[in-house]
Design an enzyme around this catalytic site. Sequence first.
Site, PDB file in Angstrom:
ATOM      1  N   GLU A  94      82.797 -18.916 -44.321  1.00 36.51           N
ATOM      2  CA  GLU A  94      83.555 -17.659 -44.419  1.00 36.51           C
ATOM      3  C   GLU A  94      83.371 -16.811 -43.164  1.00 36.51           C
ATOM      4  O   GLU A  94      83.317 -15.590 -43.210  1.00 36.51           O
ATOM      5  CB  GLU A  94      83.078 -16.893 -45.662  1.00 36.51           C
TER       6      GLU A  94
HETATM    7  C1  LIG Z   1      79.374 -26.392 -47.189  1.00 40.19           C
HETATM    8  C2  LIG Z   1      80.546 -25.841 -46.476  1.00 40.19           C
HETATM    9  C3  LIG Z   1      81.629 -25.363 -47.197  1.00 40.19           C
HETATM   10  C4  LIG Z   1      82.757 -24.883 -46.528  1.00 40.19           C
HETATM   11  N1  LIG Z   1      83.859 -24.492 -47.255  1.00 40.19           N
HETATM   12  C5  LIG Z   1      85.031 -24.239 -46.593  1.00 40.19           C
HETATM   13  C6  LIG Z   1      86.251 -24.060 -47.314  1.00 40.19           C
HETATM   14  O1  LIG Z   1      86.290 -24.072 -48.547  1.00 40.19           O
HETATM   15  N2  LIG Z   1      87.399 -23.884 -46.598  1.00 40.19           N
HETATM   16  C7  LIG Z   1      87.414 -23.863 -45.232  1.00 40.19           C
HETATM   17  O2  LIG Z   1      88.486 -23.709 -44.652  1.00 40.19           O
HETATM   18  N3  LIG Z   1      86.267 -24.022 -44.525  1.00 40.19           N
HETATM   19  C8  LIG Z   1      85.087 -24.214 -45.171  1.00 40.19           C
HETATM   20  N4  LIG Z   1      83.924 -24.404 -44.463  1.00 40.19           N
HETATM   21  C9  LIG Z   1      83.972 -24.313 -43.003  1.00 40.19           C
HETATM   22  C10 LIG Z   1      83.288 -23.074 -42.448  1.00 40.19           C
HETATM   23  O3  LIG Z   1      83.994 -21.908 -42.809  1.00 40.19           O
HETATM   24  C11 LIG Z   1      83.151 -23.264 -40.929  1.00 40.19           C
HETATM   25  O4  LIG Z   1      82.162 -24.255 -40.749  1.00 40.19           O
HETATM   26  C12 LIG Z   1      82.783 -21.995 -40.213  1.00 40.19           C
HETATM   27  O5  LIG Z   1      83.872 -21.085 -40.245  1.00 40.19           O
HETATM   28  C13 LIG Z   1      82.397 -22.239 -38.752  1.00 40.19           C
HETATM   29  O6  LIG Z   1      83.343 -23.052 -38.102  1.00 40.19           O
HETATM   30  P1  LIG Z   1      82.862 -24.346 -37.304  1.00 40.19           P
HETATM   31  O7  LIG Z   1      81.948 -25.113 -38.177  1.00 40.19           O
HETATM   32  O8  LIG Z   1      84.029 -25.033 -36.755  1.00 40.19           O
HETATM   33  O9  LIG Z   1      81.977 -23.751 -36.110  1.00 40.19           O
HETATM   34  P2  LIG Z   1      82.535 -23.275 -34.680  1.00 40.19           P
HETATM   35  O10 LIG Z   1      83.759 -22.483 -34.848  1.00 40.19           O
HETATM   36  O11 LIG Z   1      82.567 -24.448 -33.793  1.00 40.19           O
HETATM   37  O12 LIG Z   1      81.366 -22.299 -34.210  1.00 40.19           O
HETATM   38  C14 LIG Z   1      80.038 -22.783 -33.912  1.00 40.19           C
HETATM   39  C15 LIG Z   1      79.144 -21.584 -33.695  1.00 40.19           C
HETATM   40  O13 LIG Z   1      79.579 -20.902 -32.504  1.00 40.19           O
HETATM   41  C16 LIG Z   1      79.391 -19.516 -32.626  1.00 40.19           C
HETATM   42  N5  LIG Z   1      80.677 -18.857 -32.355  1.00 40.19           N
HETATM   43  C17 LIG Z   1      81.909 -19.375 -32.448  1.00 40.19           C
HETATM   44  N6  LIG Z   1      82.840 -18.459 -32.084  1.00 40.19           N
HETATM   45  C18 LIG Z   1      82.189 -17.355 -31.738  1.00 40.19           C
HETATM   46  C19 LIG Z   1      82.574 -16.058 -31.298  1.00 40.19           C
HETATM   47  N7  LIG Z   1      83.860 -15.728 -31.123  1.00 40.19           N
HETATM   48  N8  LIG Z   1      81.617 -15.130 -31.070  1.00 40.19           N
HETATM   49  C20 LIG Z   1      80.321 -15.432 -31.255  1.00 40.19           C
HETATM   50  N9  LIG Z   1      79.900 -16.644 -31.659  1.00 40.19           N
HETATM   51  C21 LIG Z   1      80.805 -17.586 -31.919  1.00 40.19           C
HETATM   52  C22 LIG Z   1      78.853 -19.251 -34.028  1.00 40.19           C
HETATM   53  O14 LIG Z   1      77.437 -19.131 -33.963  1.00 40.19           O
HETATM   54  C23 LIG Z   1      79.203 -20.512 -34.776  1.00 40.19           C
HETATM   55  O15 LIG Z   1      78.305 -20.772 -35.830  1.00 40.19           O
HETATM   56  C24 LIG Z   1      82.775 -24.843 -45.111  1.00 40.19           C
HETATM   57  C25 LIG Z   1      81.664 -25.305 -44.383  1.00 40.19           C
HETATM   58  C26 LIG Z   1      80.579 -25.825 -45.041  1.00 40.19           C
HETATM   59  C27 LIG Z   1      79.448 -26.371 -44.232  1.00 40.19           C
END
Ligand SMILES: Cc1cc2nc3c(=O)[nH]c(=O)nc-3n(C[C@H](O)[C@H](O)[C@H](O)COP(=O)(O)OP(=O)(O)OC[C@H]3O[C@@H](n4cnc5c(N)ncnc54)[C@H](O)[C@@H]3O)c2cc1C
Length: 610
Positions: A454
């Site tokens: 989220e």
């Molecule tokens: C168990 C689980 C359930 C989930 N459920 C859902 C769901 O129901 N629906 C859905 O759509 N998604 C879901 N997700 C996905 C989740 O919302 C994303 O993993 C999350 O939004 C982060 O995206 P990403 O993993 O691609 O990380 P990335 O976007 O690659 O980011 C990696 C890290 O970079 C940093 N970062 C990135 N951008 C910035 C910025 N602009 N400023 C500062 N720091 C930054 C943050 O520290 C971040 O953690 C789920 C994930 C898990 C693990």
Amino acid sequence: MPVYRAPTDDLLFVMNELLELDKQRDLPQFGDLTPDLLEDILTNAGKFAEEVLHPINQSGDEEGCHYENGVVRTPAGFKEAYKQFSEAGWGALSAPSKFGGADMPMMVTLAVGEMMQSANQAFAMYPGLTGAAYGALLATGQDWMKQNIAPKMVSGEWAGTMCLTEPGCGTDLRLMKTKAVEQPDGTYKVTGTKIFISGGDQDLTDNIIHMVIAKIPDENGQIADDLSTVNFFMVPKFLVDETGKMGARNGVNTGGIEKKMGIKGSATCILNFDDAKAWRLGPKPVPVQPGQKRSASAGMAGMFGMMNNARMGVGVQGISVAEVAFQNGWAYTHERRVGRALTGAKDASQSADLEIVHPDVRRMLLHCRSFVQGARALAMWTTLQHAIADSTRPEKDNAALLGDLMTPVIKAFFTDMGFDCANAAMQCYGGHGYIRDNGVEQFVRDARINQTYEGANGVQAMDLVGRKLARKGGAAPMAYLALVGGWIADAEKDDAMKPFTAPVKRGLDILQQATMWLAQHGLQNPNDAGAGAVDYLRLMGIVSVGWMWARMAKLANDKLKTNPSNAQFYRDKIISAKYWMERMIPECPMLFERIQVGSATLMALEKETA
Ligand SMILES: Cc1cc2nc3c(=O)[nH]c(=O)nc-3n(C[C@H](O)[C@H](O)[C@H](O)COP(=O)(O)OP(=O)(O)OC[C@H]3O[C@@H](n4cnc5c(N)ncnc54)[C@H](O)[C@@H]3O)c2cc1C
């Protein structure tokens, strides 16, 4: 086996005494919420959480979900519990009655959600996301969807999901590849892969309504590399007609489920959309003219609405996990014998005193207690602001600013603290906390995801600093500072309140200075804003929970003058309030000092920027 007792008394205290629900009856959906009805709902929800959901929490974690031949099965007991959950109407509380709901305020849903999540976070994800999905459908869907699809989700017959994340993008949705191509009949065909979809498939419901974001390609079949063509779609697992009748399987298939660190009973799915039939939600996109600057499409608004609700829900998950972990840490330290009290043996007839005699153990537990109860008050207060914002009261615009400002704080500060508290509670068990059978390590594992999904907490902080502070000329922080400052000016006239008003005033002054510092320096160098954002969000969280504690201390002081039968409850409140003032508010100057350091060192290592 871990224990859980629903905190019904505390929730009733917050809603009835702190937020004075009897004075909120003019707000939409609050009219019928009498104290008796509220107590009845919370008591029964608490009983359900304790007796039905909590007993399958540890077993659900041990067993996890199963994926075989494209089909997902939830752990033993989840199906039966889901049936009972739906029959009792727990998923329908805040839905409008004309769509099968109970017309209760969102505050009641959050309170009930807190209990369900404490008892079994993995289970609570299924109805939690369904609630977010039907809320979005009711806000953006066509009439037939509201009349014939949403009610099936409200009743629990069908579930819902939120499909945003893809292999190449989570935070940065511009990178999204999933596309939606318009068909002659006005529907769309969606193709692409979504990952990490909670409840993307399961064996609890006959159908699943996926709420999907995808890009509409241009006339050459190309998709834009920005958010301008992102739209919001309804994509059912089994096709539906306008009467709500279920048909053949749609082109959505489950490619697998993730093996994860925690919330193992929640199926986290890879979903492959292959020309899946979809219905677009919200207003029709306005074509971008040549030379015109692209902006995020109106289709994003529906998704943001859904995400804001879900962020409040995830923030409350931070409270939930801290509460259940605290209860178990507390119980263990009242049974385990270890060492002697520093001031002399408390229980000389035994070879050692109870663990709870040690100041450091008491520090860990009071840290959790003070967070949980203070955060609960702030979450409920924020939901009240959202309700006022939807009303016709003169202060509605101010309430909208305050509710909006506090949402990322609740999501990020509460989930960071939720993880810290789960960890502190595990520490109370010593080495036994690390052993799976004792169940407390599950809370640490479950709590961890709340900080990431989220919207990762660092990204929430950027939302607060980069968007919410500056919007409308800084109207939101100004409204907040005026509100809390005004309350302090009034409360500090009472000498008995000085131990509470003085620390909150100190924190608020620092918050004001930090806000001005970021406004000045963030404009000159955006990296300075990015470098201080997480500290700033924590600062605002500490001051806001501190304000709630000062308000609760005032209530408790006043109540104790009347010799109430439950005096202990109010005396404990004053002690928890003092903890926050003495041990959390002192972080404020440290956080400000760190904010003022700026970004130079963080950005200095050349290898990192290469
Ligand atoms: C168990 C689980 C359930 C989930 N459920 C859902 C769901 O129901 N629906 C859905 O759509 N998604 C879901 N997700 C996905 C989740 O919302 C994303 O993993 C999350 O939004 C982060 O995206 P990403 O993993 O691609 O990380 P990335 O976007 O690659 O980011 C990696 C890290 O970079 C940093 N970062 C990135 N951008 C910035 C910025 N602009 N400023 C500062 N720091 C930054 C943050 O520290 C971040 O953690 C789920 C994930 C898990 C693990």
